[in-house]
Design a protein around this motif. Structure first.
Motif, PDB file in Angstrom:
ATOM      1  N   ARG A  23       0.829  -1.203   0.000  1.00  0.00           N
ATOM      2  CA  ARG A  23       0.000   0.000   0.000  1.00  0.00           C
ATOM      3  C   ARG A  23       0.867   1.258   0.000  1.00  0.00           C
ATOM      4  NH1 ARG A  23      -2.950  -0.638  -2.694  1.00  0.00           N
ATOM      5  NH2 ARG A  23      -4.890  -1.745  -2.536  1.00  0.00           N
ATOM      6  N   LEU A  86      -0.717  -6.892  -9.213  1.00  0.00           N
ATOM      7  CA  LEU A  86      -1.775  -7.737  -8.660  1.00  0.00           C
ATOM      8  C   LEU A  86      -2.709  -8.168  -9.772  1.00  0.00           C
ATOM      9  CD1 LEU A  86      -3.049  -6.058  -5.385  1.00  0.00           C
ATOM     10  CD2 LEU A  86      -1.635  -8.078  -5.641  1.00  0.00           C
ATOM     11  N   GLN A  95     -15.975  -0.539  -4.310  1.00  0.00           N
ATOM     12  CA  GLN A  95     -15.484   0.094  -3.087  1.00  0.00           C
ATOM     13  C   GLN A  95     -13.974  -0.080  -2.944  1.00  0.00           C
ATOM     14  OE1 GLN A  95     -16.090  -1.348   1.038  1.00  0.00           O
ATOM     15  NE2 GLN A  95     -17.536   0.336   1.125  1.00  0.00           N
ATOM     16  N   ARG A  96     -13.520  -1.280  -3.284  1.00  0.00           N
ATOM     17  CA  ARG A  96     -12.079  -1.524  -3.193  1.00  0.00           C
ATOM     18  C   ARG A  96     -11.324  -0.574  -4.123  1.00  0.00           C
ATOM     19  NH1 ARG A  96      -8.705  -6.958  -4.885  1.00  0.00           N
ATOM     20  NH2 ARG A  96      -6.822  -5.814  -5.357  1.00  0.00           N
ATOM     21  N   VAL A  99     -11.288   2.904  -2.710  1.00  0.00           N
ATOM     22  CA  VAL A  99     -10.324   3.025  -1.606  1.00  0.00           C
ATOM     23  C   VAL A  99      -8.912   3.131  -2.175  1.00  0.00           C
ATOM     24  CG1 VAL A  99      -9.260   1.752   0.313  1.00  0.00           C
ATOM     25  CG2 VAL A  99     -11.733   1.856   0.113  1.00  0.00           C
ATOM     26  N   GLU A 100      -8.623   2.298  -3.155  1.00  0.00           N
ATOM     27  CA  GLU A 100      -7.271   2.305  -3.714  1.00  0.00           C
ATOM     28  C   GLU A 100      -6.967   3.609  -4.433  1.00  0.00           C
ATOM     29  OE1 GLU A 100      -7.192  -1.375  -5.841  1.00  0.00           O
ATOM     30  OE2 GLU A 100      -6.957  -2.528  -3.993  1.00  0.00           O
ATOM     31  N   LEU A 103      -6.448   6.275  -1.846  1.00  0.00           N
ATOM     32  CA  LEU A 103      -5.094   6.135  -1.269  1.00  0.00           C
ATOM     33  C   LEU A 103      -4.034   6.615  -2.253  1.00  0.00           C
ATOM     34  CD1 LEU A 103      -5.228   2.635   0.479  1.00  0.00           C
ATOM     35  CD2 LEU A 103      -4.787   4.828   1.592  1.00  0.00           C
ATOM     36  N   VAL A 119      -4.973   0.381  10.343  1.00  0.00           N
ATOM     37  CA  VAL A 119      -5.006  -1.069  10.075  1.00  0.00           C
ATOM     38  C   VAL A 119      -4.188  -1.823  11.117  1.00  0.00           C
ATOM     39  CG1 VAL A 119      -4.488  -2.890   8.405  1.00  0.00           C
ATOM     40  CG2 VAL A 119      -5.333  -0.689   7.608  1.00  0.00           C
ATOM     41  N   LYS A 146      -6.273  11.934   6.512  1.00  0.00           N
ATOM     42  CA  LYS A 146      -7.676  11.538   6.655  1.00  0.00           C
ATOM     43  C   LYS A 146      -8.592  12.481   5.875  1.00  0.00           C
ATOM     44  CE  LYS A 146      -9.062  10.705  10.854  1.00  0.00           C
ATOM     45  NZ  LYS A 146      -9.085  10.862  12.310  1.00  0.00           N
ATOM     46  N   PHE A 149      -8.156  11.738   2.211  1.00  0.00           N
ATOM     47  CA  PHE A 149      -8.711  10.424   1.862  1.00  0.00           C
ATOM     48  C   PHE A 149     -10.237  10.506   1.787  1.00  0.00           C
ATOM     49  CE2 PHE A 149     -10.534   6.327   2.990  1.00  0.00           C
ATOM     50  CZ  PHE A 149      -9.841   5.454   2.178  1.00  0.00           C
ATOM     51  N   ILE A 150     -10.834  11.094   2.834  1.00  0.00           N
ATOM     52  CA  ILE A 150     -12.305  11.199   2.878  1.00  0.00           C
ATOM     53  C   ILE A 150     -12.802  12.039   1.700  1.00  0.00           C
ATOM     54  CG2 ILE A 150     -14.195  12.323   4.163  1.00  0.00           C
ATOM     55  CD1 ILE A 150     -13.630   9.629   5.284  1.00  0.00           C
ATOM     56  N   PHE A 153     -12.557   9.962  -1.415  1.00  0.00           N
ATOM     57  CA  PHE A 153     -13.496   8.837  -1.385  1.00  0.00           C
ATOM     58  C   PHE A 153     -14.929   9.325  -1.601  1.00  0.00           C
ATOM     59  CE2 PHE A 153     -16.154   5.698   0.846  1.00  0.00           C
ATOM     60  CZ  PHE A 153     -15.738   4.546   0.196  1.00  0.00           C
TER      61      PHE A 153
ATOM     62  N   MET B   1     -13.363  19.626   8.813  1.00  0.00           N
ATOM     63  CA  MET B   1     -13.330  18.557   9.834  1.00  0.00           C
ATOM     64  C   MET B   1     -12.396  18.972  10.974  1.00  0.00           C
ATOM     65  SD  MET B   1     -12.584  14.500   9.319  1.00  0.00           S
ATOM     66  CE  MET B   1     -10.846  14.581   8.931  1.00  0.00           C
ATOM     67  N   ILE B  39     -12.790   5.274   7.896  1.00  0.00           N
ATOM     68  CA  ILE B  39     -11.501   4.994   7.243  1.00  0.00           C
ATOM     69  C   ILE B  39     -10.951   3.665   7.734  1.00  0.00           C
ATOM     70  CG2 ILE B  39      -9.093   5.753   7.046  1.00  0.00           C
ATOM     71  CD1 ILE B  39     -10.158   8.639   7.196  1.00  0.00           C
ATOM     72  N   GLN B  44      -9.347  -1.615   6.652  1.00  0.00           N
ATOM     73  CA  GLN B  44      -9.216  -3.001   7.144  1.00  0.00           C
ATOM     74  C   GLN B  44      -9.848  -3.991   6.160  1.00  0.00           C
ATOM     75  OE1 GLN B  44     -10.487  -3.135  11.239  1.00  0.00           O
ATOM     76  NE2 GLN B  44      -8.482  -2.437  11.944  1.00  0.00           N
ATOM     77  N   ASN B  46      -9.974  -3.458   2.976  1.00  0.00           N
ATOM     78  CA  ASN B  46      -8.985  -3.473   1.889  1.00  0.00           C
ATOM     79  C   ASN B  46      -7.782  -4.342   2.250  1.00  0.00           C
ATOM     80  OD1 ASN B  46      -6.522  -1.768   0.411  1.00  0.00           O
ATOM     81  ND2 ASN B  46      -8.358  -2.073  -0.805  1.00  0.00           N
ATOM     82  N   GLU B  49      -8.621  -7.992   1.796  1.00  0.00           N
ATOM     83  CA  GLU B  49      -8.611  -8.379   0.378  1.00  0.00           C
ATOM     84  C   GLU B  49      -7.181  -8.489  -0.140  1.00  0.00           C
ATOM     85  OE1 GLU B  49     -12.891  -6.280  -0.722  1.00  0.00           O
ATOM     86  OE2 GLU B  49     -11.016  -5.256  -1.169  1.00  0.00           O
TER      87      GLU B  49
END
Lengths: 164, 149
Positions: A23, A86, A95-96, A99-100, A103, A119, A146, A149-150, A153, B1, B39, B44, B46, B49
């Motif tokens: 990541r 990958l 969704q994946r 997220v990617e 990121l 994580v 954050k 990212f938000i 997303f 935020m 997040i 998590q 992700n 997977e």
């Protein structure tokens, strides 16, 4: 460190460490190399002989973090590729991908700090020590990561729902 | 935020504790913490997977590579010691040969002193080159990094 202890550590953290490095770098091949080198350094580090598993885990992630930093210094021009190396994900996993991509819009250190805190569950103090930041700076970095990212997303999700 | 002092706590709190009324109330009113929880959930998922797609890696393989790498390093150290010993012996032999040649040339009394100096200088350089070449060859028996360990 005995062979059995090493195997236990490897089985517990190799895949998690790979996911973190992948990541952070966006490159599966580099992630494999870095994970291998991190475990090699665990084997050569004599001071890890009589320490707790938590200490070894911290050492492992710190070494990987330093190797990621060294790699990004050497290969600064290579862009982050969120799915490099990958297999293509099956259809229906929007969704994946969101997220990617979210990121992918962050810097390497933002991705690292976000991943380690959300994580791996490290505290800000631990992450700051691993990444060589002051705790206050790290908190600011995570907060910014954050927000970005938000924003990315939410933007992707709203544009997807508008297009449907 | 805006930042919240409970964000760090929210980032590591388990699902059961986040479901308590106290946390639920807080999350409903705190954007920073609710974003943190979102997040964490996204990352998590992700991570799960990703780990399912992670390339296989075996601890035994790594241990084997570690032993191979360590034995290479030891061999390189031993090879260096042998190289130093070889160069020392070769230097001593070269010095003896040169001394013999020097004496032979002085005894023969053939040619001018300039010619003798030129011949001796040439022989010295030749002997020195041979010693250096031999030392270099012995000191570098293996490539520094033969691909991935």
């Amino acid at each position: 460190m005995t062979d059995a202890e090493f195997c236990e550590l490897h089985d517990a953290y190799a895949v998690r460490l790979w996911a973190y490095v992948f990541r952070a770098t966006g490159d599966a091949s580099s992630a494999e190399d870095i994970v291998q080198e991190a475990f090699y350094r665990v084997l050569t580090a004599r001071r890890l002989n009589n320490v707790s598993e938590q200490h070894r885990r911290r050492y492992l992630f710190t070494v990987a973090t330093n190797l990621i930093r060294r790699r990004s210094r050497l290969r600064a021009e290579i862009p982050y590729d969120d799915a490099a190396g990958l297999e293509q994900p099956p259809s229906g996993v929007d969704q994946r991908l969101d997220v990617e991509r979210a990121l992918g819009g962050l810097t390497a250190v933002e991705r690292q700090s976000l991943w380690l805190s959300h994580v791996e569950g490290w505290t800000h103090r631990e992450i700051a020590a691993m990444m060589g930041y002051r705790e206050g700076s790290l908190r600011h970095l995570i907060s910014r990561a954050k927000r970005r990212f938000i924003a990315a997303f939410v933007e992707r999700n709203s544009s997807d729902s508008e297009s449907q | 935020m805006n930042d919240c002092e409970r964000e760090a706590e929210a980032a590591i709190a388990d699902v059961a504790s986040l479901a308590t009324p106290a946390w639920s109330r807080h999350l409903a009113g705190c954007e920073a913490c609710s974003h943190t929880v979102l997040i964490r959930s996204l990352l998590q998922t992700n991570a799960k997977e990703l780990t399912a797609n992670a390339p296989p890696s075996s601890a035994e393989g790594l241990l084997w590579q570690f032993r191979l790498r360590r034995s290479r390093e030891r061999y390189r150290q031993v090879a260096l010691m042998f190289a130093i010993a070889n160069v020392s012996v070769a230097s001593a032999a070269a010095a003896l040969i040169l001394a013999g040649l020097w004496v032979a040339l002085l005894d023969s009394r053939v040619g001018s002193s300039d010619e003798m100096v030129a011949v001796i200088a040439f022989l010295t350089l030749l002997a020195f080159s041979i010693v250096v070449a031999a030392g270099w060859t012995v000191a570098n028996p293996l490539p520094r990094r033969a691909g991935r360990y």
